[in-house]
Design a protein around this motif. Sequence first.
Motif, mmCIF file in Angstrom:
data_model
loop_
_atom_site.group_PDB
_atom_site.id
_atom_site.type_symbol
_atom_site.label_atom_id
_atom_site.label_comp_id
_atom_site.label_asym_id
_atom_site.label_seq_id
_atom_site.Cartn_x
_atom_site.Cartn_y
_atom_site.Cartn_z
ATOM 1 N N UNK A 71 0.843 -1.198 0.000
ATOM 2 C CA UNK A 71 0.000 0.000 0.000
ATOM 3 C C UNK A 71 0.866 1.231 0.000
ATOM 4 N N UNK A 72 0.442 2.167 -0.805
ATOM 5 C CA UNK A 72 1.120 3.451 -0.844
ATOM 6 C C UNK A 72 0.190 4.496 -0.260
ATOM 7 N N UNK A 73 0.725 5.267 0.663
ATOM 8 C CA UNK A 73 -0.083 6.296 1.299
ATOM 9 C C UNK A 73 0.486 7.662 0.986
ATOM 10 N N UNK A 74 -0.386 8.615 0.830
ATOM 11 C CA UNK A 74 0.028 9.982 0.610
ATOM 12 C C UNK A 74 -0.792 10.881 1.501
ATOM 13 N N UNK A 75 -0.093 11.684 2.276
ATOM 14 C CA UNK A 75 -0.787 12.567 3.204
ATOM 15 C C UNK A 75 -0.369 14.004 2.951
ATOM 16 N N UNK A 76 -1.322 14.896 3.074
ATOM 17 C CA UNK A 76 -1.010 16.326 3.058
ATOM 18 C C UNK A 76 -1.118 16.834 4.487
ATOM 19 N N UNK A 77 -0.087 17.531 4.910
ATOM 20 C CA UNK A 77 -0.074 18.016 6.284
ATOM 21 C C UNK A 77 0.148 19.518 6.319
ATOM 22 N N UNK A 78 -0.507 20.165 7.278
ATOM 23 C CA UNK A 78 -0.210 21.568 7.536
ATOM 24 C C UNK A 78 1.109 21.638 8.303
#
Length: 102
Positions: A71-78
Motif C-alpha cells: 500500500x502506498x499512502x500519501x498525506x497532506x499536512x499543515x
Amino acid sequence: MVHFSCDLCGKELLPESDRRYVVKMEVYAAAEPVALSDDDLDQDHLEMLGEYLRDLEASGSPDSELPPEYKQLRLDLCSECHKKFLRDPLNKEAAKFDFSEN
Ligand SMILES: [Zn+2]
C-alpha cells in the motif's frame, strides 16, 4: 483549482498562505532475501533470481508476486501537523495510556 486540507487535523490549506507538506509512505510485507548456496549459483537460478527481482520492482502490476498488503499512502499536512508528525511519526504519544496526565 485543487484544494488541499490537512489529513491530520482537517485544516484547509491555502496555497498562498499555508505551507503544505506531503508525506509519502510505502507499506509492504518485507521480502526475505533468498538464501543462496554455491550450488544455487548456476544459470537457472540466476535467471530465477532475476525474475524474482523484476517482480519485486514491478509494484502494483496484477500478475506480480507482490504481497497484497502493498500500500502506498500519501498525506497532506499543515505545518503544525508536519512538525508533530516528524516528532512522533507513529503517534506513539497518543497510543500509550498515560494516567499521570491531568
Ligand atoms: Zn494539520
